[in-house]
Write a protein that holds these residues in place. Structure first.
Motif, PDB file in Angstrom:
ATOM      1  N   PHE A  24       0.858  -1.184   0.000  1.00  0.00           N
ATOM      2  CA  PHE A  24       0.000   0.000   0.000  1.00  0.00           C
ATOM      3  C   PHE A  24       0.888   1.226   0.000  1.00  0.00           C
ATOM      4  O   PHE A  24       1.702   1.409   0.896  1.00  0.00           O
ATOM      5  CB  PHE A  24      -0.903   0.041   1.236  1.00  0.00           C
ATOM      6  CG  PHE A  24      -1.957  -1.010   1.248  1.00  0.00           C
ATOM      7  CD1 PHE A  24      -2.797  -1.177   0.176  1.00  0.00           C
ATOM      8  CD2 PHE A  24      -2.117  -1.837   2.334  1.00  0.00           C
ATOM      9  CE1 PHE A  24      -3.773  -2.151   0.181  1.00  0.00           C
ATOM     10  CE2 PHE A  24      -3.092  -2.809   2.355  1.00  0.00           C
ATOM     11  CZ  PHE A  24      -3.925  -2.959   1.277  1.00  0.00           C
ATOM     12  N   THR A  81      -7.990  -3.167  -2.005  1.00  0.00           N
ATOM     13  CA  THR A  81      -7.066  -2.065  -1.794  1.00  0.00           C
ATOM     14  C   THR A  81      -7.778  -0.864  -1.183  1.00  0.00           C
ATOM     15  O   THR A  81      -7.232  -0.175  -0.320  1.00  0.00           O
ATOM     16  CB  THR A  81      -6.376  -1.680  -3.115  1.00  0.00           C
ATOM     17  OG1 THR A  81      -5.804  -2.854  -3.681  1.00  0.00           O
ATOM     18  CG2 THR A  81      -5.289  -0.666  -2.901  1.00  0.00           C
ATOM     19  N   ASP A 123      -2.338  -7.879  -1.650  1.00  0.00           N
ATOM     20  CA  ASP A 123      -3.182  -7.566  -2.803  1.00  0.00           C
ATOM     21  C   ASP A 123      -2.550  -7.965  -4.131  1.00  0.00           C
ATOM     22  O   ASP A 123      -3.249  -8.154  -5.120  1.00  0.00           O
ATOM     23  CB  ASP A 123      -3.553  -6.083  -2.813  1.00  0.00           C
ATOM     24  CG  ASP A 123      -2.348  -5.179  -2.992  1.00  0.00           C
ATOM     25  OD1 ASP A 123      -1.240  -5.562  -2.573  1.00  0.00           O
ATOM     26  OD2 ASP A 123      -2.519  -4.086  -3.546  1.00  0.00           O
TER      27      ASP A 123
END
Length: 156
Positions: A24, A81, A123
């Motif tokens: 992220f 996300t 992710d």
């Protein structure tokens, strides 16, 4: 220099000069709103793309099945996300700490939010297959088009 050699050279250079690979990416607080809006827009636009492809019967073609599956996976990636960015605002930075005398940091999960956050940091396990499905579908489309054009050229 051939494209393959150039790619191999870049990969080797990347292996020799590693850097942090963060799942992220941090955003400024005001920029986070726009970024979250972009994730939402991507989900909605891919949903309408997948639905329109099914309505026009493109889903009956093998190549388009890959592309539509990639769109669904990319929607899932964007949703995970989006949730991960939201949880990032609520996660305490002290969940990963180095105990006295230890060489390896310890992860202390205080609730389901932290566990979900670190699970959603994976992710790439959704994004990479989604991009591969898009690639596979586009490759098959190109193959079908080249086969059709060579068939037309061979006709008298």
């Amino acid at each position: 220099m051939t494209p393959l050699l150039y790619t191999i050279l870049l990969l080797l250079l990347g292996c020799l000069l590693p850097d942090n690979a963060l799942a992220f990416q941090p955003h400024a607080y005001s920029g986070l709103y726009i970024h979250q809006l972009a994730h939402s827009f991507l989900i909605v636009s891919l949903f309408f793309f997948a639905m329109k492809a099914r309505q026009t019967h493109l889903a009956s073609q093998r190549a388009w099945k890959y592309i539509i599956a990639g769109a669904w996976l990319l929607m899932l990636w964007s949703a995970t996300t989006l949730i991960g960015h939201f949880l990032d605002l609520h996660i305490d930075e002290n969940t990963l700490f180095l105990p006295p005398g230890a060489d390896i940091p310890v992860l202390q999960l205080n609730g389901w939010e932290e566990a979900l956050y670190y699970l959603l940091k994976l992710d790439h396990l959704i994004a990479v297959p989604a991009v591969f499905l898009f690639y596979r579908g586009l490759k098959l489309l190109r193959k079908e088009q080249s086969a059709a054009s060579s068939f037309e050229q061979n006709m008298p």
